[in-house]
Design a protein around this motif. Structure first.
Motif, PDB file in Angstrom:
ATOM      1  N   ALA A   1       0.829  -1.207   0.000  1.00 13.67           N
ATOM      2  CA  ALA A   1       0.000   0.000   0.000  1.00 13.67           C
ATOM      3  C   ALA A   1       0.861   1.255   0.000  1.00 13.67           C
ATOM      4  O   ALA A   1       1.952   1.282   0.543  1.00 13.67           O
ATOM      5  CB  ALA A   1      -0.922  -0.008   1.218  1.00 13.67           C
ATOM      6  N   VAL A   2       0.317   2.298  -0.613  1.00 13.97           N
ATOM      7  CA  VAL A   2       0.937   3.616  -0.596  1.00 13.97           C
ATOM      8  C   VAL A   2       0.096   4.526   0.291  1.00 13.97           C
ATOM      9  O   VAL A   2      -1.115   4.651   0.090  1.00 13.97           O
ATOM     10  CB  VAL A   2       1.035   4.218  -2.013  1.00 13.97           C
ATOM     11  CG1 VAL A   2       1.609   5.626  -1.948  1.00 13.97           C
ATOM     12  CG2 VAL A   2       1.892   3.330  -2.899  1.00 13.97           C
ATOM     13  N   ILE A   3       0.719   5.129   1.291  1.00 14.85           N
ATOM     14  CA  ILE A   3       0.014   6.068   2.170  1.00 14.85           C
ATOM     15  C   ILE A   3       0.159   7.465   1.584  1.00 14.85           C
ATOM     16  O   ILE A   3       1.271   7.906   1.280  1.00 14.85           O
ATOM     17  CB  ILE A   3       0.610   6.026   3.594  1.00 14.85           C
ATOM     18  CG1 ILE A   3       0.553   4.603   4.164  1.00 14.85           C
ATOM     19  CG2 ILE A   3      -0.118   7.007   4.512  1.00 14.85           C
ATOM     20  CD1 ILE A   3       1.271   4.455   5.491  1.00 14.85           C
ATOM     21  N   ARG A   4      -0.969   8.167   1.437  1.00 17.07           N
ATOM     22  CA  ARG A   4      -0.948   9.510   0.871  1.00 17.07           C
ATOM     23  C   ARG A   4      -1.547  10.503   1.861  1.00 17.07           C
ATOM     24  O   ARG A   4      -2.645  10.286   2.367  1.00 17.07           O
ATOM     25  CB  ARG A   4      -1.733   9.540  -0.448  1.00 17.07           C
ATOM     26  CG  ARG A   4      -1.092   8.717  -1.553  1.00 17.07           C
ATOM     27  CD  ARG A   4      -1.883   8.820  -2.853  1.00 17.07           C
ATOM     28  NE  ARG A   4      -1.202   8.136  -3.948  1.00 17.07           N
ATOM     29  CZ  ARG A   4      -1.336   6.845  -4.218  1.00 17.07           C
ATOM     30  NH1 ARG A   4      -2.144   6.095  -3.469  1.00 17.07           N
ATOM     31  NH2 ARG A   4      -0.668   6.305  -5.236  1.00 17.07           N
ATOM     32  N   LEU A   5      -0.813  11.581   2.126  1.00 16.58           N
ATOM     33  CA  LEU A   5      -1.257  12.607   3.064  1.00 16.58           C
ATOM     34  C   LEU A   5      -0.975  13.993   2.485  1.00 16.58           C
ATOM     35  O   LEU A   5       0.021  14.628   2.820  1.00 16.58           O
ATOM     36  CB  LEU A   5      -0.549  12.462   4.419  1.00 16.58           C
ATOM     37  CG  LEU A   5      -0.812  11.185   5.217  1.00 16.58           C
ATOM     38  CD1 LEU A   5       0.148  11.092   6.382  1.00 16.58           C
ATOM     39  CD2 LEU A   5      -2.249  11.168   5.718  1.00 16.58           C
ATOM     40  N   GLU A   6      -1.820  14.439   1.581  1.00 19.97           N
ATOM     41  CA  GLU A   6      -1.742  15.803   1.049  1.00 19.97           C
ATOM     42  C   GLU A   6      -0.329  16.235   0.684  1.00 19.97           C
ATOM     43  O   GLU A   6       0.271  17.083   1.340  1.00 19.97           O
ATOM     44  CB  GLU A   6      -2.357  16.794   2.053  1.00 19.97           C
ATOM     45  CG  GLU A   6      -3.840  16.537   2.296  1.00 19.97           C
ATOM     46  CD  GLU A   6      -4.453  17.561   3.225  1.00 19.97           C
ATOM     47  OE1 GLU A   6      -3.835  18.617   3.420  1.00 19.97           O
ATOM     48  OE2 GLU A   6      -5.562  17.307   3.734  1.00 19.97           O
ATOM     49  N   GLY A   7       0.207  15.631  -0.338  1.00 25.62           N
ATOM     50  CA  GLY A   7       1.533  15.975  -0.818  1.00 25.62           C
ATOM     51  C   GLY A   7       2.628  15.040  -0.353  1.00 25.62           C
ATOM     52  O   GLY A   7       3.713  15.009  -0.924  1.00 25.62           O
ATOM     53  N   LEU A   8       2.345  14.268   0.700  1.00 23.25           N
ATOM     54  CA  LEU A   8       3.307  13.297   1.219  1.00 23.25           C
ATOM     55  C   LEU A   8       2.858  11.892   0.816  1.00 23.25           C
ATOM     56  O   LEU A   8       1.721  11.501   1.065  1.00 23.25           O
ATOM     57  CB  LEU A   8       3.381  13.396   2.745  1.00 23.25           C
ATOM     58  CG  LEU A   8       4.244  12.349   3.461  1.00 23.25           C
ATOM     59  CD1 LEU A   8       5.722  12.539   3.126  1.00 23.25           C
ATOM     60  CD2 LEU A   8       4.035  12.429   4.969  1.00 23.25           C
ATOM     61  N   GLU A   9       3.741  11.143   0.168  1.00 24.90           N
ATOM     62  CA  GLU A   9       3.441   9.771  -0.222  1.00 24.90           C
ATOM     63  C   GLU A   9       4.491   8.825   0.341  1.00 24.90           C
ATOM     64  O   GLU A   9       5.696   9.097   0.253  1.00 24.90           O
ATOM     65  CB  GLU A   9       3.391   9.622  -1.748  1.00 24.90           C
ATOM     66  CG  GLU A   9       2.207  10.324  -2.397  1.00 24.90           C
ATOM     67  CD  GLU A   9       1.999   9.899  -3.833  1.00 24.90           C
ATOM     68  OE1 GLU A   9       2.768   9.028  -4.320  1.00 24.90           O
ATOM     69  OE2 GLU A   9       1.076  10.426  -4.475  1.00 24.90           O
ATOM     70  N   ILE A  10       4.028   7.730   0.946  1.00 26.57           N
ATOM     71  CA  ILE A  10       4.909   6.729   1.540  1.00 26.57           C
ATOM     72  C   ILE A  10       4.607   5.390   0.871  1.00 26.57           C
ATOM     73  O   ILE A  10       3.537   4.807   1.075  1.00 26.57           O
ATOM     74  CB  ILE A  10       4.676   6.619   3.059  1.00 26.57           C
ATOM     75  CG1 ILE A  10       4.853   7.993   3.728  1.00 26.57           C
ATOM     76  CG2 ILE A  10       5.615   5.597   3.677  1.00 26.57           C
ATOM     77  CD1 ILE A  10       4.375   8.038   5.150  1.00 26.57           C
ATOM     78  N   ASP A  11       5.526   4.927   0.058  1.00 27.08           N
ATOM     79  CA  ASP A  11       5.377   3.655  -0.647  1.00 27.08           C
ATOM     80  C   ASP A  11       6.042   2.577   0.197  1.00 27.08           C
ATOM     81  O   ASP A  11       7.272   2.485   0.262  1.00 27.08           O
ATOM     82  CB  ASP A  11       6.036   3.741  -2.023  1.00 27.08           C
ATOM     83  CG  ASP A  11       5.733   2.520  -2.884  1.00 27.08           C
ATOM     84  OD1 ASP A  11       5.604   1.414  -2.322  1.00 27.08           O
ATOM     85  OD2 ASP A  11       5.627   2.681  -4.110  1.00 27.08           O
TER      86      ASP A  11
END
Length: 234
Positions: free
Chosen positions: A132-142
């Motif tokens: 999963a990729v976590i997305r937080l308003e401009g921040l993405e964590i793959d």
């Protein structure tokens, strides 16, 4: 197959003590007397973890750690001078995952080694189970690629920094104490040094992902009279 530990210190007596204790635990141990020799070993040996002295001739621990982090995410435990908080912060900022101060209890060092290897194994298993990729308003964590981007810009995080950010981002809006972060990331009970360790890593993460680390957007601090807590916000 035995895990390989690279011990890097210009003091032969310290190397020997560490070697004996790790060997008794079943590890394969390699010794290097400075950073240059350590980098040479990494080119030809499959190293699982490094114990790295901060102060060494030719190439010190900080420069060695920075060079290693350009190509490898192996766990690194830094040996620092007793009572020198700046040395601890410098070591963690260079990419070390943990530190222990001299003089140290060899049994504590062995415990730290086991904890780092256990955490690495758990992180590898979690990566295999989740893409999963976590997305937080401009921040993405793959998670699967261990890749972090901020508004399209790739950010280089150490394995420990990535794990902390992933923990906070996976629980958006939840408030974590420093002990909770330590136990969640290091997979060990929090100890007396845990708060300083976590705080140093949090500062490093903010420097890398926040537009203005003094007024953070993603990792916010909720202060209490006794401790700092952190809230992951988008």
């Amino acid at each position: 197959m035995a895990k390989t530990i690279l011990v890097v210190d210009d003091d032969a007596d310290i190397r020997e003590v560490i070697h004996v204790y790790l060997r008794n635990e079943g590890y394969h141990v390699i010794e290097a007397e400075d950073g240059i020799q350590a980098l040479e070993y990494l080119q030809k040996e499959n190293v699982d973890l490094m114990i790295l002295d901060l102060m060494m001739p030719r190439l010190d621990g900080v420069q060695t750690c920075l060079k290693i982090r350009l190509a490898s995410n192996i766990p690194i435990i830094m040996l620092t001078a007793k009572g020198e908080d700046q040395d601890k912060i410098t070591g963690l900022s260079a990419g070390a995952d943990d530190y222990i101060t001299k003089p140290f209890n060899p049994l504590e060092l062995v415990a730290r080694v086991k904890a780092q290897l256990r955490r690495q194994q758990l992180n590898t298993k979690q990566e295999e189970e989740s893409s999963a990729v976590i997305r937080l308003e401009g921040l993405e964590i793959d998670r699967s690629r261990h890749l972090v981007t901020v508004r399209g810009r790739e950010v280089s995080l150490t394995p420990t920094e990535f794990s902390i950010l992933e923990l906070l981002a996976s629980h958006r809006g939840h408030v974590f104490g420093t002990d909770q972060i330590y136990e969640g990331v290091w997979k060990d009970p929090a100890l007396y040094y845990s708060e300083n360790t976590v705080m140093a890593h949090i500062r490093n993460i903010r420097e890398k992902i926040e537009e203005n680390p003094k007024t953070p957007r993603y990792i916010k601090t909720v202060c209490s009279p006794l401790s700092d807590s952190f809230d992951e916000a988008g």
